[in-house]
Motif scaffolding. Sequence first.
Motif, PDB file in Angstrom:
ATOM      1  N   GLN A 137       0.537  -1.618   0.489  1.00 50.18           N
ATOM      2  CA  GLN A 137      -0.009   0.241  -0.058  1.00 50.18           C
ATOM      3  C   GLN A 137       0.503   1.470   0.061  1.00 50.18           C
ATOM      4  O   GLN A 137       0.095   2.316  -0.200  1.00 50.18           O
ATOM      5  N   ALA A 138       2.353   0.957   0.180  1.00 47.88           N
ATOM      6  CA  ALA A 138       3.013   2.258   0.195  1.00 47.88           C
ATOM      7  C   ALA A 138       2.568   2.666  -1.480  1.00 47.88           C
ATOM      8  O   ALA A 138       2.961   2.297  -1.999  1.00 47.88           O
ATOM      9  N   GLY A 143       9.574   4.231  -7.627  1.00 51.23           N
ATOM     10  CA  GLY A 143       9.858   3.459  -7.410  1.00 51.23           C
ATOM     11  C   GLY A 143      10.265   2.433  -8.905  1.00 51.23           C
ATOM     12  O   GLY A 143      10.078   2.542  -9.366  1.00 51.23           O
ATOM     13  N   PRO A 144      11.433   2.323  -8.508  1.00 50.75           N
ATOM     14  CA  PRO A 144      12.296   1.871  -9.376  1.00 50.75           C
ATOM     15  C   PRO A 144      11.180   0.384  -9.680  1.00 50.75           C
ATOM     16  O   PRO A 144      11.374  -0.595  -9.042  1.00 50.75           O
ATOM     17  N   PRO A 145      11.876  -0.309 -10.781  1.00 54.94           N
ATOM     18  CA  PRO A 145      11.070  -1.955 -10.961  1.00 54.94           C
ATOM     19  C   PRO A 145      12.183  -2.586 -10.036  1.00 54.94           C
ATOM     20  O   PRO A 145      13.760  -3.449  -9.607  1.00 54.94           O
ATOM     21  N   SER A 146      11.257  -3.925  -9.091  1.00 54.63           N
ATOM     22  CA  SER A 146      11.660  -5.071  -8.837  1.00 54.63           C
ATOM     23  C   SER A 146      12.796  -6.049  -9.257  1.00 54.63           C
ATOM     24  O   SER A 146      13.087  -5.959 -10.560  1.00 54.63           O
ATOM     25  N   TYR A 147      14.075  -6.196  -8.372  1.00 56.68           N
ATOM     26  CA  TYR A 147      14.707  -7.651  -8.823  1.00 56.68           C
ATOM     27  C   TYR A 147      14.247  -8.247  -9.967  1.00 56.68           C
ATOM     28  O   TYR A 147      14.803  -9.091 -11.174  1.00 56.68           O
ATOM     29  N   ARG A 148      12.846  -8.631  -9.414  1.00 56.02           N
ATOM     30  CA  ARG A 148      12.063 -10.123  -9.691  1.00 56.02           C
ATOM     31  C   ARG A 148      10.718  -9.185 -10.103  1.00 56.02           C
ATOM     32  O   ARG A 148       9.123  -9.184 -10.144  1.00 56.02           O
ATOM     33  N   SER A 149      10.833  -8.308 -11.420  1.00 58.03           N
ATOM     34  CA  SER A 149       9.480  -7.422 -11.578  1.00 58.03           C
ATOM     35  C   SER A 149       8.984  -8.238 -12.777  1.00 58.03           C
ATOM     36  O   SER A 149       7.712  -7.670 -13.649  1.00 58.03           O
ATOM     37  N   PRO A 192       2.197  -1.801 -10.795  1.00 56.73           N
ATOM     38  CA  PRO A 192       2.627  -2.623  -9.980  1.00 56.73           C
ATOM     39  C   PRO A 192       2.671  -2.279  -8.638  1.00 56.73           C
ATOM     40  O   PRO A 192       2.713  -1.187  -8.421  1.00 56.73           O
ATOM     41  N   VAL A 193       2.795  -2.159  -7.473  1.00 57.60           N
ATOM     42  CA  VAL A 193       3.230  -1.998  -5.982  1.00 57.60           C
ATOM     43  C   VAL A 193       4.326  -2.256  -5.349  1.00 57.60           C
ATOM     44  O   VAL A 193       5.128  -3.532  -6.428  1.00 57.60           O
ATOM     45  N   TRP A 194       4.392  -1.953  -4.665  1.00 52.54           N
ATOM     46  CA  TRP A 194       6.368  -1.954  -3.992  1.00 52.54           C
ATOM     47  C   TRP A 194       6.385  -3.725  -3.868  1.00 52.54           C
ATOM     48  O   TRP A 194       5.898  -4.237  -2.663  1.00 52.54           O
ATOM     49  N   ILE A 195       7.361  -3.940  -3.679  1.00 47.44           N
ATOM     50  CA  ILE A 195       7.515  -5.309  -3.072  1.00 47.44           C
ATOM     51  C   ILE A 195       8.416  -5.809  -2.482  1.00 47.44           C
ATOM     52  O   ILE A 195       9.954  -5.171  -2.974  1.00 47.44           O
ATOM     53  N   HIS A 196       9.019  -6.591  -1.804  1.00 49.36           N
ATOM     54  CA  HIS A 196      10.108  -6.995  -0.895  1.00 49.36           C
ATOM     55  C   HIS A 196      10.517  -7.869  -2.302  1.00 49.36           C
ATOM     56  O   HIS A 196      12.073  -7.483  -2.602  1.00 49.36           O
ATOM     57  N   GLY A 221      11.665  -3.195  -4.948  1.00 49.48           N
ATOM     58  CA  GLY A 221      11.454  -2.321  -6.096  1.00 49.48           C
ATOM     59  C   GLY A 221       9.647  -2.848  -6.521  1.00 49.48           C
ATOM     60  O   GLY A 221       8.834  -3.467  -5.753  1.00 49.48           O
ATOM     61  N   LEU A 222       9.150  -2.845  -7.159  1.00 51.72           N
ATOM     62  CA  LEU A 222       8.802  -2.127  -8.276  1.00 51.72           C
ATOM     63  C   LEU A 222       7.574  -3.733  -8.862  1.00 51.72           C
ATOM     64  O   LEU A 222       8.514  -3.711  -9.391  1.00 51.72           O
ATOM     65  N   GLY A 223       6.226  -4.338  -8.692  1.00 53.67           N
ATOM     66  CA  GLY A 223       6.074  -5.568  -9.565  1.00 53.67           C
ATOM     67  C   GLY A 223       4.684  -6.126  -8.492  1.00 53.67           C
ATOM     68  O   GLY A 223       3.982  -5.825  -8.279  1.00 53.67           O
ATOM     69  N   ASP A 224       4.555  -7.082  -9.050  1.00 57.73           N
ATOM     70  CA  ASP A 224       3.306  -8.559  -9.329  1.00 57.73           C
ATOM     71  C   ASP A 224       3.212  -7.975  -7.498  1.00 57.73           C
ATOM     72  O   ASP A 224       4.574  -9.477  -6.928  1.00 57.73           O
TER      73      ASP A 224
END
Length: 299
Positions: A137-138, A143-149, A192-196, A221-224
Amino acid sequence: MGTRKMHADEADIDTSLVRALLGAQFPHWAELPIARVESAGTSNAMFRLGEDLVARLPRIAGAVGDVAKEHQWLSRLAPHLPVAIPVPLGKGAPGETYPWHWSVYRWIHGETPTAGRLAEPGLLARDLAEFIAALHQADPADGPPSYRSEALATRDTGTRDAIARVREIVDADAATAAWDAALRAPAWSGPPVWIHADLQPGNLLTVRGRLSAVIDFGCLGLGDPAVDLIAAWYLLPADARGILRAGAQADDASWARGRGWALSIALDELWYYRDTNPVMAGIARYVIDQVLTDHQHAG
């Protein structure tokens, strides 16, 4: 685990190097006792500095970009999360014998949980769901793309290659069937949302069985949002997974993708680390077994 190299291009990092870097760049910390933190972590080497600090140095070039990302984003995300996360205190520069940026953080106390030996699996599942929901929800602006985006389907070739590499120790037919099932799930169609993106045991800390901190945001980063559901298979027993699913409000498609992500990541970890990181390989085998059992029961 701390001194064994896991990558062909891994830097030489020891306490004398850390002492030299501190002396040149952070002399106010240079006289603190230094002790390597024994860890199954694969991207960074960590050294305790006295009682309250920790130095974190990338082992490989591929992890260097995480330093700037964590310095930019972790302090912004921390106020919105229900448990502690690392907040950088100092950003180190390359030195004479070390080529990359590195970080000093405040040390966060806690225990690393072990799948199969959880004191409060149901409560931990609720804690994880609360953290996941808050992170998702942040505000994602800039935000950058996640390593697993990437979409799960783009991992198809790599996952099938990994199955082939470990087929003598994993039921390849069952793994292939579980992977095929995950690919049938509808792709994420939302923003895409913030994901660890790496919620596995080594990146979690607990106190008295409850989640107290989430660490190592290298994949941030941002992703699924389904990627963060991997915690269900990396850590929780079957009877606690539903608690995480309910708390994270994961629909059928997201749950299927999350299980696929867990399987794909674990297969990669098993073949890559089977000879160099027995802890990581053991966790990966546990995850694969959990996913295949789930798939068998669902089928």
